[in-house]
Every structure is written in structure tokens, then in C-alpha cells.
Design an enzyme around this catalytic site. Structure first.
Site, PDB file in Angstrom:
ATOM      1  N   THR A 229       0.795  -1.254  -0.125  1.00 38.80           N
ATOM      2  CA  THR A 229      -0.095  -0.010   0.032  1.00 38.80           C
ATOM      3  C   THR A 229       0.750   1.131   0.050  1.00 38.80           C
ATOM      4  OG1 THR A 229      -1.742  -1.237   1.213  1.00 38.80           O
ATOM      5  CG2 THR A 229      -1.708   1.108   1.214  1.00 38.80           C
TER       6      THR A 229
ATOM      7  N   TYR B 225      -8.129   0.656  -3.577  1.00 34.91           N
ATOM      8  CA  TYR B 225      -6.764   1.057  -4.347  1.00 34.91           C
ATOM      9  C   TYR B 225      -6.114  -0.066  -4.913  1.00 34.91           C
ATOM     10  CZ  TYR B 225      -4.804  -0.439  -0.270  1.00 34.91           C
ATOM     11  OH  TYR B 225      -4.268  -1.302   0.808  1.00 34.91           O
TER      12      TYR B 225
ATOM     13  N   THR C 176       1.489  -4.375   4.040  1.00 38.40           N
ATOM     14  CA  THR C 176       1.373  -4.811   5.491  1.00 38.40           C
ATOM     15  C   THR C 176       0.925  -5.986   5.869  1.00 38.40           C
ATOM     16  OG1 THR C 176      -0.551  -3.644   5.693  1.00 38.40           O
ATOM     17  CG2 THR C 176       1.315  -2.220   6.375  1.00 38.40           C
ATOM     18  N   ASP C 177       0.136  -6.560   4.777  1.00 40.85           N
ATOM     19  CA  ASP C 177      -0.586  -7.912   5.211  1.00 40.85           C
ATOM     20  C   ASP C 177       0.439  -8.830   5.727  1.00 40.85           C
ATOM     21  OD1 ASP C 177      -2.694  -6.696   4.188  1.00 40.85           O
ATOM     22  OD2 ASP C 177      -3.198  -7.759   2.769  1.00 40.85           O
TER      23      ASP C 177
ATOM     24  N   LYS D  67       0.224  -7.704  12.440  1.00 44.36           N
ATOM     25  CA  LYS D  67      -0.927  -6.722  12.020  1.00 44.36           C
ATOM     26  C   LYS D  67      -2.197  -7.051  12.854  1.00 44.36           C
ATOM     27  CE  LYS D  67      -2.899  -5.034   7.977  1.00 44.36           C
ATOM     28  NZ  LYS D  67      -3.042  -4.967   6.269  1.00 44.36           N
TER      29      LYS D  67
ATOM     30  N   GLU E 143      -2.424 -29.478  27.948  1.00 52.38           N
ATOM     31  CA  GLU E 143      -3.684 -30.445  28.276  1.00 52.38           C
ATOM     32  C   GLU E 143      -3.436 -31.885  27.921  1.00 52.38           C
ATOM     33  OE1 GLU E 143      -7.565 -28.863  27.279  1.00 52.38           O
ATOM     34  OE2 GLU E 143      -6.860 -26.719  27.305  1.00 52.38           O
TER      35      GLU E 143
HETATM   36  N1  GLU Z   1      -2.753  -6.154   0.741  1.00 56.06           N
HETATM   37  C1  GLU Z   1      -1.976  -5.063   0.621  1.00 56.06           C
HETATM   38  C2  GLU Z   1      -0.477  -5.527   0.976  1.00 56.06           C
HETATM   39  O1  GLU Z   1      -0.271  -5.886   1.862  1.00 56.06           O
HETATM   40  C3  GLU Z   1      -2.602  -4.029   1.293  1.00 56.06           C
HETATM   41  C4  GLU Z   1      -1.994  -3.741   2.887  1.00 56.06           C
HETATM   42  C5  GLU Z   1      -0.955  -2.713   3.083  1.00 56.06           C
HETATM   43  O2  GLU Z   1       0.015  -2.827   2.372  1.00 56.06           O
HETATM   44  O3  GLU Z   1      -1.365  -1.895   3.679  1.00 56.06           O
HETATM   45  O4  GLU Z   1       0.484  -4.890   0.270  1.00 56.06           O
END
Ligand code: GLU
Length: 348
Positions: free
Chosen positions: A31, A44, A110-111, A183, A305
Site C-alpha cells: 500500500t 486502491y 502490511t498484510d 498486524k 492439556e
Molecule cells: N494487501 C496490501 C498489501 O499487503 C495492502 C495492505 C498494506 O500494504 O497496507 O500489500
């Protein structure tokens, strides 16, 4: 400031100042390099903007470091691959072996950023800083936070304080250890947090400080490496649930998995029938099953357990399923025996 138009340029840079550290940015997409049709649109496409455009969008960069960039990939990080991981790790090791590079920044979606950062932390062999960053808002968004995250990442990579701390993750003014960070929110700019051990440090417009050291092995003390490796063994993740079907394990074994991570209910639990399937997978096919958790945070304790030895299972300790998968992949590459695996989950 928006990153604007998509361009893909390799090996770009600014004029050299010999008193400043040299920081290389390796861009992979996400992103932070995404663009939308309008500044107020939440929809986007990730991985649209090239490295030079990203560098141009960060004011004050010249005072921090001599910065140059390379485009390693340009994907949304849901499309991050093992191939890109290996390329990235080898390139980072090559760059850091040179006296001309003092630190690296990796821009990333971020994923799956926590996975890439954790992987790199185990296979990069240098004390020089490597910092991953990204953004939750696309480069064309109103209040895009990518340029400030990138500015902070460059400041960390250029700093003496970050030397010897392994790979670090920075977003939203925080510095995290890859092992500990996750995340935690699908859209919020404060999405990254380390719920078990907390943040490692903070960074505010390039001024930074650390509050603690990493608590597990990494970098130069790690026994893992992907030098000369072209493919990684298949390790799959299965999400556990009430009345879970045990044949899921058999399906993954048949598909070629060499290891399986269970995102277990509670403290890494699964149905008795699935535990028996895990036992069979190891006894008949040598497939190692690791018990992680579908719960967002907390330890998965060995012999909690039931006795793990009775089913040949490994407890993931505080590693979430995605990062348990990475550690198991690297352990399999090194030919680790089942009897050595549990200790690795405590150590790395
Ligand atoms: N799905 C995208 C990625 O991981 C969007 C998430 C992001 O970068 O914030 O590249």
C-alpha cells in the site's frame, strides 16, 4: 505529499554526501506504493508506484543519509512469494557485506510484512540495520502516512542505535521486533502491535530511541541460512474450529506438505481426532505438526492439556501461525530432527 504516478526504476539515488551513512531502499510494493482513483477512496491497487517516486515524496531525506533504491518486486504483499523472499535475503546479505552500505530499508505491504521481516531476521547475517516499513493508507490517500514511515525507517537504518538489533519493523512512530509484531487491525494506521512483549522503541520525525533488546536469537547468531537455496519445503497452515475434520491433515500431507501448523483453538488445541491424525502424519510420513493458536495473542504451552510427545507435536510458544510456518520451513531446510524442534521455538 502523495507519491503520485507509477514508475518502475531500478538502482536510483541522490548525490553522495561522504559524511552521511549510505542507506539502500529495497522496494517490494504494498500500500505504501499503492494508488487510488481519488484521495478519499479506500479502494486502491497495491504495488503501483516505483521506488524513485517514493523517495521523491519524502522531504528532508538528504539530511538523513545518502539514499538509493532498487525495485525488488512491486506486489501487494498477499502475493509475496518464497522466490521474492530468497531474492531479498540474498540481495540484503550481498549489500550489507559491502563497506558502501550502512543500512537497508525494505518497503513492503502490511498484510504479510511480519512474515517477511521475521524470515529476514533469521537469515540476514549482519549487524547493520535492516528496517521494514509500509503504510496502511495508499500513496494517493488524504493523510497518507507512507512518506513519514519511510523517513523514519531511513533514520533508523542510518542510526548507530539500531546496529546489532537485527531486522526491525517500523510503522506509526513505533519500532518493533519481527518476532513479536503482528498486524492487528485490517484498516487502522495503528494496526501493528506486539501484544505479548510490547514495542522495542519509538521514532518521532527521525528521532529515535530503544526501550529493550530483542529477546530471541537472530542475525549473526542464527543457524539458519538460505544461501544456495532455490525452493523452500511446503509447510501449510490449518485453522482449527469446533468439530474440526481430522482428514484436513491427510489432505495436506497428500498435497506434499512437509510440515503443518495448526492455528489451534485456545492454547493450541484441536479435536482428539485431529491430534491422532497429526500423530499418524509424523509416524507414517515424517510430517511435523506444530500447535500454534487462532487466538490473537498468548503462549501455546507444551504439555498443557496432554503430553505433546504422545502425538509428536511441537508447541509454538509465542509464535503465531504464519511465523511458526517460517521457523518450521527453516528448521526443515537445516534437516532438524523432531527432538530438536521444540527448543528452536523457544530460541528463535
Ligand atoms: N494487501 C496490501 C498489501 O499487503 C495492502 C495492505 C498494506 O500494504 O497496507 O500489500
Amino acid at each position: 505529499m502523495a507519491f503520485l504516478m507509477a514508475v518502475t526504476i531500478t538502482a536510483v539515488g541522490l548525490a553522495q554526501d561522504t559524511d552521511l551513512p549510505n542507506v539502500k531502499i529495497l522496494a517490494t510494493g504494498g500500500t505504501i506504493a499503492g494508488s487510488a482513483s481519488s484521495a478519499t477512496s479506500g479502494s486502491y491497487s497495491a504495488g503501483q508506484v516505483g521506488i524513485q517516486t517514493m523517495i521523491n515524496a519524502v522531504p528532508g531525506i538528504k539530511e538523513l543519509a545518502n539514499v538509493s533504491g532498487e525495485q525488488i518486486a512491486n506486489v501487494g504483499s498477499q502475493d509475496m512469494t518464497v522466490k521474492i523472499w530468497i531474492k531479498l535475503a540474498n540481495r540484503i546479505n550481498e549489500l550489507l557485506a559491502s563497506d558502501d552500505v550502512d543500512g537497508i530499508v525494505v518497503t513492503h505491504g502490511t498484510d504479510t510484512q511480519e512474515e517477511t521481516a521475521y524470515f529476514l531476521s533469521l537469515v540476514v547475517k549482519s549487524d547493520k540495520p535492516v528496517v521494514t516499513t509500509g503504510s496502511m493508507r495508499s500513496s494517493t490517500s488524504i493523510s497518507a502516512e507512507g512518506p513519514l514511515n519511510l523517513y523514519n525507517a531511513i533514520a533508523i537504518a542510518a542510526s548507530k542505535e539500531a546496529i546489532g538489533k537485527g531486522v526491525l519493523v517500523t510503522l506509526n512512530d513505533e519500532i518493533h521486533s519481527p518476532r513479536d509484531v503482528s498486524k492487528m487491525n485490517t484498516t487502522n494506521v495503528g494496526s501493528f502491535s506486539a501484544p505479548i512483549k510490547g514495542i522495542m522503541g519509538g521514532v518521532f520525525y527521525g528521532r529515535l530511541g530503544f526501550f529493550r533488546e530483542p529477546t530471541t536469537k537472530f542475525g549473526n547468531t542464527s543457524e539458519f541460512s538460505v544461501e544456495g537455496v532455490t525452493t523452500l519445503p511446503r509447510v501449510d497452515i490449518i485453522y482449527a474450529y469446533a468439530d474440526m475434520a481430522p482428514d484436513l491433515i491427510d489432505i495436506h500431507v497428500k498435497a506434499g506438505a512437509k510440515g503443518i501448523i495448526i492455528a489451534g483453538v485456545g492454547n493450541g488445541n484441536m479435536t482428539e481426532a485431529t491430534l491422532n491424525a497429526a500423530k499418524k502424519a509424523y509416524e507414517e510420513h515424517g510430517v511435523v505438526v506444530v500447535r500454534s493458536r487462532r487466538v490473537a495473542t498468548g503462549w501455546v504451552l507444551r504439555d498443557n492439556e496432554f503430553k505433546d510427545d504422545d502425538y509428536h507435536t511441537i508447541a509454538s510458544h509465542d509464535l503465531n501461525p504464519a511465523k511458526s510456518r517460517i521457523l518450521l520451513i527453516l528448521a526443515l531446510i537445516e534437516g532438524k530432527k523432531l527432538s530438536e524442534m521444540q527448543e528452536l521455538f523457544y530460541t528463535y
